[in-house]
Design a protein around this motif. Sequence first.
Motif, short mmCIF file in Angstrom:
data_model
loop_
_atom_site.label_atom_id
_atom_site.label_comp_id
_atom_site.label_asym_id
_atom_site.label_seq_id
_atom_site.Cartn_x
_atom_site.Cartn_y
_atom_site.Cartn_z
N ASP A 1 0.82 -1.22 0.00
CA ASP A 1 0.00 0.00 0.00
C ASP A 1 0.86 1.27 0.00
OD1 ASP A 1 -2.38 -1.30 -0.18
OD2 ASP A 1 -2.78 -1.32 1.98
N SER B 1 -7.35 0.84 0.63
CA SER B 1 -6.95 -0.39 1.32
C SER B 1 -6.56 -0.10 2.77
CB SER B 1 -5.79 -1.05 0.56
OG SER B 1 -5.18 -2.04 1.36
N ARG C 1 -7.47 -4.44 -5.50
CA ARG C 1 -6.07 -4.12 -5.22
C ARG C 1 -5.12 -5.08 -5.92
NH1 ARG C 1 -2.66 -5.89 -1.11
NH2 ARG C 1 -1.39 -4.38 0.03
N LEU D 1 2.09 1.70 -3.46
CA LEU D 1 1.04 2.24 -4.33
C LEU D 1 0.88 3.74 -4.12
CD1 LEU D 1 -1.66 -0.58 -4.04
CD2 LEU D 1 -0.45 0.08 -6.12
N GLY E 1 -4.32 2.27 -2.85
CA GLY E 1 -3.50 2.14 -1.64
C GLY E 1 -4.16 2.81 -0.44
#
Lengths: 188, 156
Positions: free
Chosen positions: B47, B139, B117, B50, B136
């Motif tokens: 994450d 999430s 994702r 990202l 990201g």
Amino acid sequence: MIERFLGWLGETSWSVALLESLYVWPLVESTHVLTLGLFVGTTVMMDLRLTGTAFRNVPVTAFTGRLLPWTRIGFAVMAATGLLLFYSQPLRYYHNIFFRAKVVVLMLAGANAAIFHAGVHRSAGDWDEDATPPRSARIAGAVSLTAWAVVVIAGRLIAYNWFDCDLQPQPGWVNRLAGCGAGAAGAE
Amino acid sequence: MLEPFFRWCESTALGRAVAESVWAFPVIEAVHLLGLCVLGGALLVVDLRLLGLGLTSQPVARLARNARPWLVGSLVLMAATGVPLFLSEAIRAYYNTSFWVKVCTLPVALTFTFLVRERVARRDADPPGATGRIVGAVSLALWLTVAAAGRWIGFS
């Protein structure tokens, strides 16, 4: 001496207010727990790389260079919230065997990290891309994984009063490890 | 309507065994927390990347591939420890708002992680761009909600 100081600390008005607050204490505790995902989480990923268990195609210095700042932020938050939690009940935690175990293993984990960074990590340029790092790096990773797991488990168990000084009788070794004695009478 | 089901949960052998033991709940809970640590790490590595942070020198897909077994493994561990914890206090959970927040956010987080994702991480756009940043952030927000609600079950 320490007990008198901690007893005084626990009677300061901010300590009492923190312990008795309806939302501040749970919020501090929740922050402490959730930051585990950041601090221990990124540490575990780095250790998995060091032991050659995962991220074998990612250079080690990517972890120690770019992920470590996040680990440090996580540690700062854990330390700040942890100190606040200790401040809310200093004498009780001081005499809690899980707290004592946690502090000891915490120092071992810190020493292990210091030895790794002052030692084998200095030559990381030579083995940066190796899928399986040198033995001393693998040992550092394995020690770190074990130590932090123990810290997390002991930390969670601090909440339970099974071995508290005011719950007697306890086996002699428990009282010795918890430092229960005359000065511990006020530890609740 | 669901209350009888929750009563049945608490009456199961496993639920009663955990509830009646002094050590079982704390020990299972500690392992649940170890799972949280691994889950947090496995999520954050990808994450943060990202979001254009953390391991920025590495392709997203490479990090996601490496993290995946740990992501799945930690989720399995959390479920395996979470279920007995729930069974031991199912009726209390039924009347607990935090529990419902957690149980409702969890499937959303799981679906988002493995359907959305995963695809974005595999596509490996470099730099990840706006889509990656949003994925990201969503999430992290979803899993933070699950974790925070989970912790709050014990406080409310």
